[in-house]
Design a protein around this motif. Structure first.
Motif, mmCIF file in Angstrom:
data_model
loop_
_atom_site.group_PDB
_atom_site.id
_atom_site.type_symbol
_atom_site.label_atom_id
_atom_site.label_comp_id
_atom_site.label_asym_id
_atom_site.label_seq_id
_atom_site.Cartn_x
_atom_site.Cartn_y
_atom_site.Cartn_z
ATOM 1 N N GLN A 122 -68.499 29.649 32.039
ATOM 2 C CA GLN A 122 -69.480 30.807 31.122
ATOM 3 C C GLN A 122 -68.961 31.872 30.948
ATOM 4 O OE1 GLN A 122 -71.734 32.114 34.994
ATOM 5 N NE2 GLN A 122 -73.334 29.515 34.372
ATOM 6 N N ASN A 123 -67.762 32.709 30.974
ATOM 7 C CA ASN A 123 -66.663 33.395 30.653
ATOM 8 C C ASN A 123 -65.953 33.154 29.581
ATOM 9 O OD1 ASN A 123 -68.037 36.079 32.675
ATOM 10 N ND2 ASN A 123 -67.598 34.231 34.071
ATOM 11 N N LEU A 124 -64.887 32.197 29.508
ATOM 12 C CA LEU A 124 -64.468 31.818 28.871
ATOM 13 C C LEU A 124 -64.539 31.234 27.854
ATOM 14 C CD1 LEU A 124 -61.409 31.077 31.885
ATOM 15 C CD2 LEU A 124 -61.795 33.280 30.183
ATOM 16 N N MET A 125 -65.219 30.493 27.760
ATOM 17 C CA MET A 125 -65.934 28.846 26.366
ATOM 18 C C MET A 125 -66.484 30.144 25.785
ATOM 19 S SD MET A 125 -66.509 25.495 28.405
ATOM 20 C CE MET A 125 -66.620 24.480 26.658
ATOM 21 N N LEU A 126 -66.688 29.639 24.127
ATOM 22 C CA LEU A 126 -67.857 30.185 23.198
ATOM 23 C C LEU A 126 -69.370 29.915 23.853
ATOM 24 C CD1 LEU A 126 -67.868 31.462 20.260
ATOM 25 C CD2 LEU A 126 -67.975 29.535 19.726
ATOM 26 N N LYS A 127 -69.742 31.870 23.685
ATOM 27 C CA LYS A 127 -71.015 32.004 24.544
ATOM 28 C C LYS A 127 -72.407 31.021 23.638
ATOM 29 C CE LYS A 127 -70.236 34.610 27.234
ATOM 30 N NZ LYS A 127 -70.181 34.622 28.959
ATOM 31 N N ASN A 128 -73.129 30.027 24.244
ATOM 32 C CA ASN A 128 -73.835 29.433 23.516
ATOM 33 C C ASN A 128 -73.739 27.662 23.246
ATOM 34 O OD1 ASN A 128 -76.056 31.067 25.138
ATOM 35 N ND2 ASN A 128 -75.658 33.033 23.583
ATOM 36 N N SER A 129 -72.444 27.645 22.694
ATOM 37 C CA SER A 129 -72.016 26.831 21.875
ATOM 38 C C SER A 129 -72.334 24.999 22.898
ATOM 39 C CB SER A 129 -70.404 26.374 21.738
ATOM 40 O OG SER A 129 -69.563 26.743 22.946
ATOM 41 N N GLN A 130 -72.213 24.306 21.525
ATOM 42 C CA GLN A 130 -72.675 23.180 22.237
ATOM 43 C C GLN A 130 -72.171 23.039 23.876
ATOM 44 O OE1 GLN A 130 -75.699 21.882 20.854
ATOM 45 N NE2 GLN A 130 -75.867 20.162 22.276
ATOM 46 N N LYS A 131 -70.578 22.709 23.799
ATOM 47 C CA LYS A 131 -70.112 22.464 24.448
ATOM 48 C C LYS A 131 -70.522 22.653 25.472
ATOM 49 C CE LYS A 131 -66.131 20.231 21.708
ATOM 50 N NZ LYS A 131 -64.534 20.463 21.110
ATOM 51 N N GLN A 132 -70.309 24.064 25.680
ATOM 52 C CA GLN A 132 -70.537 24.857 26.386
ATOM 53 C C GLN A 132 -71.700 24.566 27.564
ATOM 54 O OE1 GLN A 132 -71.812 29.633 26.563
ATOM 55 N NE2 GLN A 132 -70.504 29.677 27.997
ATOM 56 N N LYS A 133 -72.867 24.277 26.160
ATOM 57 C CA LYS A 133 -73.786 23.584 27.482
ATOM 58 C C LYS A 133 -74.287 22.656 27.986
ATOM 59 C CE LYS A 133 -77.328 26.626 24.462
ATOM 60 N NZ LYS A 133 -77.923 26.835 22.849
ATOM 61 N N ILE A 134 -73.341 21.428 26.920
ATOM 62 C CA ILE A 134 -73.549 20.407 27.469
ATOM 63 C C ILE A 134 -72.702 20.413 29.373
ATOM 64 C CG2 ILE A 134 -72.442 17.819 27.422
ATOM 65 C CD1 ILE A 134 -72.946 18.716 24.288
ATOM 66 N N LEU A 135 -71.257 21.308 29.342
ATOM 67 C CA LEU A 135 -71.029 21.243 30.502
ATOM 68 C C LEU A 135 -71.445 22.372 31.488
ATOM 69 C CD1 LEU A 135 -67.871 20.038 31.411
ATOM 70 C CD2 LEU A 135 -66.946 23.060 30.756
ATOM 71 N N ILE A 136 -72.472 23.281 30.977
ATOM 72 C CA ILE A 136 -73.028 23.466 32.537
ATOM 73 C C ILE A 136 -74.046 23.171 32.659
ATOM 74 C CG2 ILE A 136 -74.689 25.242 32.628
ATOM 75 C CD1 ILE A 136 -72.825 27.111 30.350
ATOM 76 N N PHE A 137 -75.219 21.804 31.968
ATOM 77 C CA PHE A 137 -76.059 21.521 32.475
ATOM 78 C C PHE A 137 -75.198 20.520 33.173
ATOM 79 C CE2 PHE A 137 -77.958 17.191 31.965
ATOM 80 C CZ PHE A 137 -79.431 17.520 32.633
ATOM 81 N N VAL A 138 -74.224 19.701 33.013
ATOM 82 C CA VAL A 138 -73.582 18.797 33.901
ATOM 83 C C VAL A 138 -73.180 19.179 34.796
ATOM 84 C CG1 VAL A 138 -71.486 16.676 34.382
ATOM 85 C CG2 VAL A 138 -72.844 17.013 32.182
ATOM 86 N N MET A 139 -72.481 20.258 34.680
ATOM 87 C CA MET A 139 -72.111 21.115 36.798
ATOM 88 C C MET A 139 -72.822 21.378 36.984
ATOM 89 S SD MET A 139 -69.277 24.095 34.978
ATOM 90 C CE MET A 139 -68.140 23.564 36.586
ATOM 91 N N ASN A 140 -74.841 21.669 36.873
ATOM 92 C CA ASN A 140 -75.491 21.890 38.276
ATOM 93 C C ASN A 140 -75.969 20.685 38.436
ATOM 94 O OD1 ASN A 140 -75.470 25.165 36.877
ATOM 95 N ND2 ASN A 140 -76.924 24.601 34.734
ATOM 96 N N VAL A 141 -75.907 19.839 36.835
ATOM 97 C CA VAL A 141 -76.493 18.737 38.131
ATOM 98 C C VAL A 141 -75.681 17.951 38.775
ATOM 99 C CG1 VAL A 141 -76.857 16.045 37.698
ATOM 100 C CG2 VAL A 141 -77.290 17.796 36.112
ATOM 101 N N LEU A 142 -73.988 18.345 38.825
ATOM 102 C CA LEU A 142 -73.717 17.364 39.608
ATOM 103 C C LEU A 142 -73.594 18.261 41.588
ATOM 104 C CD1 LEU A 142 -69.813 17.463 38.326
ATOM 105 C CD2 LEU A 142 -71.443 15.777 39.136
ATOM 106 N N LEU A 143 -73.389 20.036 40.552
ATOM 107 C CA LEU A 143 -73.839 21.156 42.392
ATOM 108 C C LEU A 143 -75.098 20.756 42.850
ATOM 109 C CD1 LEU A 143 -73.996 24.332 40.318
ATOM 110 C CD2 LEU A 143 -71.864 23.871 42.164
ATOM 111 N N LYS A 144 -76.549 20.327 42.175
ATOM 112 C CA LYS A 144 -77.468 19.195 42.503
ATOM 113 C C LYS A 144 -77.297 18.473 43.698
ATOM 114 C CE LYS A 144 -81.717 18.993 44.010
ATOM 115 N NZ LYS A 144 -82.826 20.667 44.423
#
Length: 405
Positions: free
Chosen positions: A253-275
């Motif tokens: 969330q802090n090092l990748m480009l904010k609101n970029s497509q890659k960041q959104k996809i990666l954060i969504f995948v990580m949220n799914v894995l956390l759940k």
């Protein structure tokens, strides 16, 4: 649960009853409703697993978890089509009415009856079960069970079964406190992650539905793994993976480009894995704790675990709001650190795979603790006898050596 649900739906009427009467009745009803749902969750889970043998206890336990996730899908479906809260509460309350008749259908736990000395009632129930299943009733096995229970009752006659019983034995105390902490952490992270699905970037109803499907997928994996590998190792892996992924979200969330497509996809995948891992570890600790507490205090132990878990749920949900004001990644950091501590603390607990449910505290003590050696009272009493036997055998050995020479 049915009554308080209807009260919550109908009674809050400011024009008819005034603000404070409506508010107080609603709050009290919500409190009773919470007690009811937690009571049903714990006692229902315990009763279901106590009614089956060692081979089927895991199947019974995991089926309960499946229906927990199915309930979320029902909830989001009703919430999607019924947007007014009174009608939604009323509709959900109607669903609880048929379950009140379970009282007349479900039998009492035979294990609990035996632990309380109600041997005739337990025998009558077990004979009925044997007849229904077209199996012979083993009277000799039942008699041995009764004699063993009477012996344990006589040995522990001075001990009163209650909340304090969880802390009188050293091993039981360590197991209980460890389980309380595990439940606290699991509810903290489970509800902390579950109630943040609105930030997944989708419609909140869709995000909630995806979250429920991820839970079901997690339970399917547990269903395939848990009865082969055990309870402790999958739980350790799930909690450790959750901790690692939670801590990894901070640099993403802090090092990748904010609101970029890659960041959104990666954060969504990580949220799914956390759940996924949060749901898995939450389901395992439910099963694991149930298999560690003895029958006499299983409901008590599970009840305290559930109470501590509610505190974790409160901390988890409020931290998403309050801690983010200090630093947006602080809740995730908290979830990750606590999960890391919980993962390593669980390593001291014994494995329960293919073991019968403990009937007494002595049965739980026999399981022992990993990496920690604690002598039980029975072991301390047996020490003098063991020492005498050891000395006698050594003397006989010496005498045999002299005669041989």
């Amino acid at each position: 649960m049915a009554c308080t649900g209807f009260v919550c739906a109908f009674f809050p009427q400011k024009r008819l009853f005034g603000f404070w009467p409506s508010y107080l009745i609603y709050t009290i009803s919500r409190f009773v409703l919470a007690c009811s749902t937690r009571g049903i969750a714990v006692t229902g889970f315990v009763l279901a697993t106590e009614l089956v043998g060692p081979k089927n206890k895991f199947l019974t336990a995991i089926i309960v978890q499946y229906f927990f996730a199915f309930g979320q899908l029902f909830l989001v479906t009703f919430a999607y089509f019924i947007r007014e809260w009174r009608r939604l509460t009323l509709t959900l309350s109607l669903f609880t009415i048929p379950f009140t008749f379970f009282y007349f259908l479900l039998p009492e736990s035979a294990r609990w009856m035996i632990s309380k000395g109600r041997y005739k009632q337990a025998e009558k129930l077990l004979r009925k079960i044997a007849t229904t299943n077209k199996k012979p009733f083993d009277e000799e096995a039942f008699e041995r069970l009764i004699q063993e229970q009477k012996k344990n009752t006589t040995d522990n006659s001075s001990q009163q079964v209650g909340v304090l019983t969880l802390f009188k034995s050293t091993i039981m105390c360590i197991i209980s406190i460890n389980l309380f902490f595990q439940w606290f952490v699991q509810n903290l992270v489970f509800y902390g992650i579950s109630q943040s699905t609105g930030s997944w970037g989708f419609d909140p109803y869709l995000s909630f539905a995806i979250s429920a499907f991820v839970e079901i997928l997690s339970y399917i994996v547990l269903h395939l793994v848990l009865n082969r590998v055990g309870r402790k190792l999958p739980y350790f892996v799930a909690v450790l993976c959750f901790a690692v992924i939670a801590l990894m979200t901070i640099p993403v969330q802090n090092l990748m480009l904010k609101n970029s497509q890659k960041q959104k996809i990666l954060i969504f995948v990580m949220n799914v894995l956390l759940k996924f891992f949060a749901a898995g570890s939450y389901a395992i600790i439910y099963i694991y704790a149930n298999e560690l507490f003895p029958t006499g205090i299983r409901n008590t132990g599970m009840g305290i675990c559930s109470m501590v878990a509610r505190i974790g749920a409160i901390v988890g949900t409020t931290s998403n709001d309050m801690l983010t004001r200090l630093w947006i990644n602080l809740p995730t950091l908290l979830f990750g650190i606590l999960s890391l501590v919980a993962a390593f603390l669980v390593l001291m607990l014994p494995e329960t795979l293919n073991k019968t449910l403990p009937q007494t505290i002595a049965d739980t003590e026999q399981m022992g603790l990993t990496c920690i050696r604690v002598r039980t009272k029975q072991q301390k009493k047996a020490e003098p006898e063991l020492n005498e036997d050891h000395l006698l055998s050594e003397n006989l050995k010496t005498q045999d050596d002299i005669e041989m020479k």
